[in-house]
Design a protein around this motif. Structure first.
Motif, PDB file in Angstrom:
ATOM      1  N   GLY A 107     106.919 -77.762  34.394  1.00 49.60           N
ATOM      2  CA  GLY A 107     107.459 -76.540  35.477  1.00 49.60           C
ATOM      3  C   GLY A 107     106.390 -75.522  35.790  1.00 49.60           C
ATOM      4  N   TYR A 108     105.524 -75.380  34.693  1.00 43.47           N
ATOM      5  CA  TYR A 108     104.544 -74.492  35.228  1.00 43.47           C
ATOM      6  C   TYR A 108     103.394 -75.114  36.052  1.00 43.47           C
TER       7      TYR A 108
ATOM      8  N   THR B  40     103.386 -77.667  37.752  1.00 45.66           N
ATOM      9  CA  THR B  40     104.100 -78.000  39.266  1.00 45.66           C
ATOM     10  C   THR B  40     104.106 -76.823  40.078  1.00 45.66           C
ATOM     11  N   LEU B  41     104.246 -75.470  39.458  1.00 45.47           N
ATOM     12  CA  LEU B  41     104.213 -74.558  40.000  1.00 45.47           C
ATOM     13  C   LEU B  41     102.936 -74.257  40.911  1.00 45.47           C
ATOM     14  N   ILE B  42     102.113 -74.428  39.883  1.00 46.15           N
ATOM     15  CA  ILE B  42     100.423 -74.337  40.299  1.00 46.15           C
ATOM     16  C   ILE B  42     100.198 -75.031  41.562  1.00 46.15           C
TER      17      ILE B  42
ATOM     18  N   PRO C 203     112.690 -78.179  34.764  1.00 47.52           N
ATOM     19  CA  PRO C 203     111.935 -77.184  35.323  1.00 47.52           C
ATOM     20  C   PRO C 203     110.916 -77.467  36.251  1.00 47.52           C
ATOM     21  N   ALA C 204     110.581 -78.717  36.398  1.00 48.21           N
ATOM     22  CA  ALA C 204     109.482 -79.162  37.311  1.00 48.21           C
ATOM     23  C   ALA C 204     110.101 -78.960  38.963  1.00 48.21           C
TER      24      ALA C 204
ATOM     25  N   GLY D 209     109.680 -75.283  39.693  1.00 46.91           N
ATOM     26  CA  GLY D 209     108.380 -75.117  39.794  1.00 46.91           C
ATOM     27  C   GLY D 209     107.667 -75.338  41.216  1.00 46.91           C
ATOM     28  N   ALA D 210     108.148 -76.475  41.684  1.00 47.38           N
ATOM     29  CA  ALA D 210     107.893 -77.209  42.889  1.00 47.38           C
ATOM     30  C   ALA D 210     108.758 -76.082  44.018  1.00 47.38           C
TER      31      ALA D 210
ATOM     32  N   GLY E 157     106.774 -72.692  44.298  1.00 46.15           N
ATOM     33  CA  GLY E 157     105.539 -72.867  45.016  1.00 46.15           C
ATOM     34  C   GLY E 157     105.692 -72.935  46.425  1.00 46.15           C
TER      35      GLY E 157
ATOM     36  N   ALA F 267      99.922 -67.985  38.648  1.00 43.81           N
ATOM     37  CA  ALA F 267     100.109 -69.267  39.269  1.00 43.81           C
ATOM     38  C   ALA F 267     100.004 -69.374  40.754  1.00 43.81           C
ATOM     39  N   LEU F 268     100.760 -68.474  41.476  1.00 46.65           N
ATOM     40  CA  LEU F 268     100.779 -68.391  43.052  1.00 46.65           C
ATOM     41  C   LEU F 268      99.207 -68.064  43.312  1.00 46.65           C
TER      42      LEU F 268
ATOM     43  N   THR G  90      96.467 -68.725  41.542  1.00 46.22           N
ATOM     44  CA  THR G  90      95.610 -69.895  41.407  1.00 46.22           C
ATOM     45  C   THR G  90      95.792 -70.887  42.621  1.00 46.22           C
ATOM     46  N   GLY G  91      96.944 -71.067  42.925  1.00 46.07           N
ATOM     47  CA  GLY G  91      97.244 -71.791  44.058  1.00 46.07           C
ATOM     48  C   GLY G  91      96.520 -71.526  45.369  1.00 46.07           C
TER      49      GLY G  91
END
Lengths: 175, 181
Positions: free
Chosen positions: A56-57, A59-61, B25-26, B29-30, B33, B144-145, B147-148
């Motif tokens: 999940g984490y 994928t967030l990045i 969770p993925a 996460g997607a 984002g 995370a954001l 970093t993106g």
């Protein structure tokens, strides 16, 4: 340079609370269903080699990069300084950080809080969003964590933010 | 102890259902984002900073300080997007309500009490974690954001946080072994 988004400023100032509330509702609902947790991801992978939460984490990045890249193509004016390290230099602060400090200070601001947030949150059993979601599930301990964050934000704005900058300049990280 | 820990992080949610993908969770996460990027494209005219679509620590700060400023007339610092808008960002209110609805619907809402000492520890931890997160300028999610968005200091934060988690988990493992012995 003022960043310009899809909505003009007159409308955007009214849309901010509404849009973020909708986003929060969706995230809160799905986070409760999935048990989403960033700290838990690293912990479960280290202890049990479980990749569910870590995925999940990660994928967030990746998704945030994909999302910013997509909207950078569609509406470049809203994505000011995208690819930050490339456009603004390595380890420079993102806007909103206090000015007048050297890049080394911002690097320390990243790694020292990171280490301690990792340590503290693994002891508590969840990162800030997991605590917030657990508070909404009726967990009193997590609710006290959330109250601590609320009181902490006033403490930070009133005293700590100024003190940290003064301290960093004192030990030689000023520009 | 480990079952207790993984209970809290929800790793037990592996039950089969027709909407299993929603519970992964993925997927969330997607979604966060992409939606964070969309929110920035939509609302950035109201003010910065960039890569601010979702952050537990910053948005709590904006909510509390913004409302305190409105009610008490103080001038506590908050992000421009919340300072310029009619009301500060409301995502944390949304997370609390959304989490409550989901817990009620799935009958997972349950009052879990602790001791007064635990409440004090969690309260103090909340205060400290917020100070640390604000010094960095974001919680793990905004890291995370960022970093993106291409911010390398945020990547350093994530690596450092992973190191902290490993050290912390190792210490707790040793504690647990000593208790069992």
């Amino acid at each position: 340079m003022v960043a310009v988004g899809i909505l003009p400023k007159d409308i955007a100032i009214y849309a901010v609370p509404v849009v973020t509330l909708m986003l929060g509702l969706l995230i809160g609902y799905l986070a409760q269903r999935s048990g989403y947790c960033s700290i838990g991801g690293f912990r479960d992978f280290y202890l049990f080699r479980h990749t569910r939460l870590l995925s999940g984490y990660i994928t967030l990045i990746l998704a945030s990069f994909a999302g910013y890249l997509l909207f950078w193509f569609i509406i470049p004016s809203a994505m000011e300084g995208f690819l930050w390290a490339n456009t603004n230099g390595l380890f420079t602060a993102i806007p909103g950080a206090p000015g007048g400090l050297s890049p080394a200070a911002y690097f320390l601001f990243a790694i020292i809080p990171g280490l301690f947030i990792g340590l503290i949150c693994v002891y508590l059993g969840g990162c800030p969003i997991r605590q917030t979601v657990m508070a909404s599930e009726g967990n009193y301990k997590a609710a006290w964590f959330f109250v601590g964050m609320c009181i902490g934000s006033i403490i930070f704005a009133a005293w700590v933010s100024g003190a940290v900058v003064v301290l960093m300049k004192l030990i030689g990280f000023g520009v | 102890m480990y079952t207790h820990m993984s209970d809290q992080s929800g790793s037990e949610h592996t039950g089969q259902s027709h909407r299993d993908w929603m519970r992964h969770p993925a997927f969330l996460g997607a979604l966060i984002g992409i939606l964070a990027a969309f929110t920035q494209a939509l609302l950035i005219s109201a003010g910065g900073p960039v890569a601010y679509g979702f952050c537990v620590a910053c948005h709590t700060r904006d909510l509390v300080n913004g409302l305190t400023n409105i009610v008490a007339g103080t001038h506590l610092a908050l992000a421009p997007i919340s300072a310029n808008a009619v009301l500060p960002v409301m995502s944390i209110v949304g997370v609390l309500i959304g989490g409550y609805i989901a817990a009620k619907k799935s009958k997972e809402h349950k009052i879990r009490k602790g001791t007064n000492l635990e409440y004090a520890i969690y309260f103090l931890a909340g205060v400290i974690v917020l100070q640390l997160a604000m010094i960095f300028g974001g919680c793990p999610y905004r890291a995370a954001l960022r970093t993106g968005y291409g911010d390398l200091s945020a990547l350093a934060f994530i690596i450092s946080m992973a190191a902290g988690v490993i050290v912390g988990a190792y210490i707790m493992l040793k504690w647990a072994e000593r208790e069992e012995a």
